[in-house]
Motif scaffolding. Structure first.
Motif, PDB file in Angstrom:
ATOM      1  N   TYR A  20      83.032  62.373  34.320  1.00 21.64           N
ATOM      2  CA  TYR A  20      84.293  63.080  34.064  1.00 21.64           C
ATOM      3  C   TYR A  20      85.543  62.269  34.429  1.00 21.64           C
ATOM      4  N   TYR A  21      85.412  61.236  35.235  1.00 19.34           N
ATOM      5  CA  TYR A  21      86.595  60.439  35.601  1.00 19.34           C
ATOM      6  C   TYR A  21      86.889  59.331  34.584  1.00 19.34           C
ATOM      7  N   ALA A  22      85.958  59.102  33.662  1.00 17.21           N
ATOM      8  CA  ALA A  22      86.188  58.057  32.656  1.00 17.21           C
ATOM      9  C   ALA A  22      87.277  58.541  31.684  1.00 17.21           C
ATOM     10  N   GLY A  55      80.720  54.676  33.688  1.00 14.58           N
ATOM     11  CA  GLY A  55      80.998  55.112  35.053  1.00 14.58           C
ATOM     12  C   GLY A  55      81.296  53.869  35.870  1.00 14.58           C
ATOM     13  N   VAL A  56      80.768  53.818  37.085  1.00 14.28           N
ATOM     14  CA  VAL A  56      80.924  52.623  37.923  1.00 14.28           C
ATOM     15  C   VAL A  56      79.538  52.121  38.336  1.00 14.28           C
ATOM     16  N   SER A  57      79.495  50.912  38.946  1.00 14.42           N
ATOM     17  CA  SER A  57      78.194  50.229  39.146  1.00 14.42           C
ATOM     18  C   SER A  57      77.094  51.053  39.790  1.00 14.42           C
ATOM     19  N   ASP A  80      83.535  49.121  39.607  1.00 14.74           N
ATOM     20  CA  ASP A  80      82.784  49.321  40.857  1.00 14.74           C
ATOM     21  C   ASP A  80      83.476  50.401  41.683  1.00 14.74           C
ATOM     22  N   CYS A  81      82.730  50.988  42.611  1.00 14.89           N
ATOM     23  CA  CYS A  81      83.310  51.987  43.497  1.00 14.89           C
ATOM     24  C   CYS A  81      83.500  51.334  44.860  1.00 14.89           C
ATOM     25  N   PRO A  82      84.736  51.177  45.333  1.00 15.08           N
ATOM     26  CA  PRO A  82      84.950  50.514  46.620  1.00 15.08           C
ATOM     27  C   PRO A  82      84.201  51.196  47.764  1.00 15.08           C
ATOM     28  N   MET A  83      84.104  52.524  47.707  1.00 13.96           N
ATOM     29  CA  MET A  83      83.428  53.226  48.799  1.00 13.96           C
ATOM     30  C   MET A  83      81.949  52.836  48.907  1.00 13.96           C
ATOM     31  N   ALA A  84      81.338  52.466  47.786  1.00 11.28           N
ATOM     32  CA  ALA A  84      79.907  52.133  47.793  1.00 11.28           C
ATOM     33  C   ALA A  84      79.593  50.993  48.772  1.00 11.28           C
ATOM     34  N   ILE A 108      75.288  59.130  46.825  1.00 13.60           N
ATOM     35  CA  ILE A 108      74.879  58.272  45.699  1.00 13.60           C
ATOM     36  C   ILE A 108      75.928  57.179  45.445  1.00 13.60           C
ATOM     37  N   ASN A 109      77.165  57.411  45.894  1.00  9.82           N
ATOM     38  CA  ASN A 109      78.220  56.387  45.799  1.00  9.82           C
ATOM     39  C   ASN A 109      77.969  55.310  46.851  1.00  9.82           C
ATOM     40  N   SER A 110      76.911  54.528  46.647  1.00  5.84           N
ATOM     41  CA  SER A 110      76.529  53.482  47.603  1.00  5.84           C
ATOM     42  C   SER A 110      75.771  52.409  46.830  1.00  5.84           C
ATOM     43  N   CYS A 166      85.396  55.864  52.882  1.00  5.97           N
ATOM     44  CA  CYS A 166      86.065  56.927  52.121  1.00  5.97           C
ATOM     45  C   CYS A 166      86.366  56.453  50.714  1.00  5.97           C
ATOM     46  N   CYS A 167      86.679  57.405  49.850  1.00  5.41           N
ATOM     47  CA  CYS A 167      87.139  57.065  48.507  1.00  5.41           C
ATOM     48  C   CYS A 167      88.638  56.793  48.618  1.00  5.41           C
ATOM     49  N   PRO A 168      89.078  55.580  48.283  1.00 11.05           N
ATOM     50  CA  PRO A 168      90.508  55.293  48.436  1.00 11.05           C
ATOM     51  C   PRO A 168      91.404  56.154  47.558  1.00 11.05           C
ATOM     52  N   ILE A 169      90.841  56.702  46.498  1.00 11.61           N
ATOM     53  CA  ILE A 169      91.651  57.526  45.591  1.00 11.61           C
ATOM     54  C   ILE A 169      91.823  58.931  46.179  1.00 11.61           C
ATOM     55  N   HIS A 170      90.713  59.546  46.576  1.00 11.22           N
ATOM     56  CA  HIS A 170      90.803  60.905  47.122  1.00 11.22           C
ATOM     57  C   HIS A 170      91.444  60.920  48.512  1.00 11.22           C
ATOM     58  N   PRO A 194      85.263  67.320  47.643  1.00  3.77           N
ATOM     59  CA  PRO A 194      85.026  67.094  49.082  1.00  3.77           C
ATOM     60  C   PRO A 194      85.266  65.654  49.556  1.00  3.77           C
ATOM     61  N   GLU A 195      85.597  64.736  48.650  1.00  7.59           N
ATOM     62  CA  GLU A 195      85.968  63.384  49.099  1.00  7.59           C
ATOM     63  C   GLU A 195      87.385  63.360  49.665  1.00  7.59           C
ATOM     64  N   CYS A 196      88.119  64.484  49.542  1.00  8.22           N
ATOM     65  CA  CYS A 196      89.478  64.542  50.116  1.00  8.22           C
ATOM     66  C   CYS A 196      89.389  64.778  51.629  1.00  8.22           C
ATOM     67  N   CYS A 254      94.076  58.545  40.353  1.00  4.65           N
ATOM     68  CA  CYS A 254      93.505  57.837  39.199  1.00  4.65           C
ATOM     69  C   CYS A 254      92.645  56.672  39.700  1.00  4.65           C
ATOM     70  N   CYS A 255      91.389  56.647  39.259  1.00  2.10           N
ATOM     71  CA  CYS A 255      90.463  55.592  39.703  1.00  2.10           C
ATOM     72  C   CYS A 255      90.490  54.453  38.676  1.00  2.10           C
ATOM     73  N   PRO A 256      91.061  53.308  39.032  1.00  3.52           N
ATOM     74  CA  PRO A 256      91.201  52.234  38.044  1.00  3.52           C
ATOM     75  C   PRO A 256      89.856  51.709  37.541  1.00  3.52           C
ATOM     76  N   ASP A 257      88.830  51.783  38.382  1.00  2.00           N
ATOM     77  CA  ASP A 257      87.509  51.303  37.950  1.00  2.00           C
ATOM     78  C   ASP A 257      86.933  52.195  36.848  1.00  2.00           C
ATOM     79  N   MET A 258      87.054  53.497  37.031  1.00  2.00           N
ATOM     80  CA  MET A 258      86.558  54.426  36.003  1.00  2.00           C
ATOM     81  C   MET A 258      87.291  54.227  34.677  1.00  2.00           C
ATOM     82  N   LYS A 259      88.570  53.847  34.774  1.00  2.00           N
ATOM     83  CA  LYS A 259      89.375  53.736  33.553  1.00  2.00           C
ATOM     84  C   LYS A 259      89.051  52.462  32.756  1.00  2.00           C
TER      85      LYS A 259
HETATM   86 FE1  SF4 Z   1      84.550  55.545  43.874  1.00  2.49          FE
HETATM   87 FE2  SF4 Z   1      86.562  57.194  44.347  1.00  2.49          FE
HETATM   88 FE3  SF4 Z   1      86.472  55.885  42.032  1.00  2.49          FE
HETATM   89 FE4  SF4 Z   1      84.712  57.871  42.554  1.00  2.49          FE
HETATM   90  S1  SF4 Z   1      86.924  58.069  42.348  1.00  2.49           S
HETATM   91  S2  SF4 Z   1      84.262  55.860  41.688  1.00  2.49           S
HETATM   92  S3  SF4 Z   1      84.422  57.591  44.764  1.00  2.49           S
HETATM   93  S4  SF4 Z   1      86.705  54.982  44.087  1.00  2.49           S
END
Ligand code: SF4
Ligand code: 13P
Length: 299
Positions: A20-22, A55-57, A80-84, A108-110, A166-170, A194-196, A254-259
């Motif tokens: 859904y974030y794509a 999605g991300v990696s 990629d997801c930085p939190m992973a 799963i974000n790992s 943490c998720c840098p976006i949330h 819940p990542e907020c 906005c998650c730049p990786d998803m975009k």
């Molecule tokens: Fe990772 Fe946050 Fe982007 Fe989801 S929104 S992929 S947790 S950085």
């Protein structure tokens, strides 16, 4: 571009799985759009020859691990997801030495390497249920401190130690931003991921995964909502509810990786069949166990 993508999908027996974030253009051409748990289940059971994962990696990796005979492609391998990456392998070993009965619960974000060291994976839509069902008293929750703290609140009978990722976006969304929206739209319930941070969850009305937020808005008789998550969910929210209004923190999360999952990148990966997700054999085997356990316990 859409027609070319559809044609290639048929010719190559390919499916497109999109989070859904794509971007909206990746959701429009998808065969399946969903939250992380739903997409993992779809990937596991797919009979297609090619899975294109928008999605991300960690999502592409999980699809490959769950269904290793498939060719899993990503429109952009750098997504990629930085939190992973926010937990060190040594930290898990350290915690295991400290607690005899420790269960390592891994969002799963790992990375796949971290999954190998874990007992069970979870997503935001099943974390509470799975942690509650574990026999262990002591839980090390990695890598997200915010999902971990949320689970700890819901499952007070466990001793949940959270890793400080943490998720840098949330995590960047502030109480001030949310309070401003609440003041501007006092009748609108706050639907939050819940990542907020906990201070934001405390002043919200509904906490859930992307799919749960979307379902809540669809099933509610209310007409205005404050949405506290990445703004990619807007495409589905507006599609489902053309007469309802959705308000986001400013600037929009906005998650730049998803975009990076653009229609152009999807078309290119389907044409060239490059950007294949590769996971080392030993890592595949090690990470499959906690992912399969999630599918079993989250059912
Ligand atoms: Fe990772 Fe946050 Fe982007 Fe989801 S929104 S992929 S947790 S950085
Ligand atoms: P869900 O779709 O499972 O809520 O995941 C959110 C997320 O951050 C994915 O990167």
């Amino acid at each position: 571009m859409k027609e070319k993508i559809e044609k290639l999908k048929k010719e190559k027996n390919a499916v497109i799985l999109t989070h859904y974030y794509a971007p909206a253009e990746a959701q429009e051409v998808a065969d399946y759009v969903g939250d992380s748990f739903y997409l993992a289940k779809i990937a596991k059971n797919s009979t297609a020859d090619i899975i294109v994962f928008c999605g991300v990696s960690f999502m592409g990796e999980s699809a490959k691990i769950l269904n290793p005979d498939k060719k899993v492609l990503m429109p952009d391998l750098t997504a990629d997801c930085p939190m992973a990456h926010m937990v060190a392998r040594g930290k898990i070993e350290e915690m295991r030495k400290e607690y005899d009965d420790l269960a390592v619960v891994c969002y799963i974000n790992s990375t796949a390497a971290i999954k190998c060291q874990s007992d069970v994976c979870v997503t935001s839509s099943n974390a509470v249920k799975i942690v509650r069902s574990l026999p262990n008293k002591n839980i090390f929750f990695v890598p997200d401190r915010n999902l971990g703290r949320y689970v700890a609140k819901q499952v007070p009978e466990k001793n949940i130690i959270v890793n400080d990722g943490c998720c840098p976006i949330h995590a960047a969304i502030t109480v001030e931003q949310l309070q401003k929206l609440k003041d501007e739209h006092p009748a609108a319930p706050v639907l939050i991921h819940p990542e907020c941070e906990p201070a934001l969850l405390a002043i919200s009305d509904f906490i859930g995964s992307t799919a749960e937020i979307i379902a809540y808005a669809k099933n509610s008789s209310q007409t205005e909502f404050i949405i506290c998550t990445e703004d990619g969910v807007d495409y589905q929210l507006v599609t489902d509810n053309p007469d309802k209004k959705f308000f986001y923190p400013v600037p929009h999360p906005c998650c730049p990786d998803m975009k990076l999952n653009t229609a152009q990148a999807i078309l290119s990966v389907l044409e060239k069949e490059d950007n294949e997700v590769q996971v080392e054999q030993s890592v595949m085997e090690g990470a499959l166990r906690p992912l399969d356990k999630m599918l079993e316990l989250g059912r």
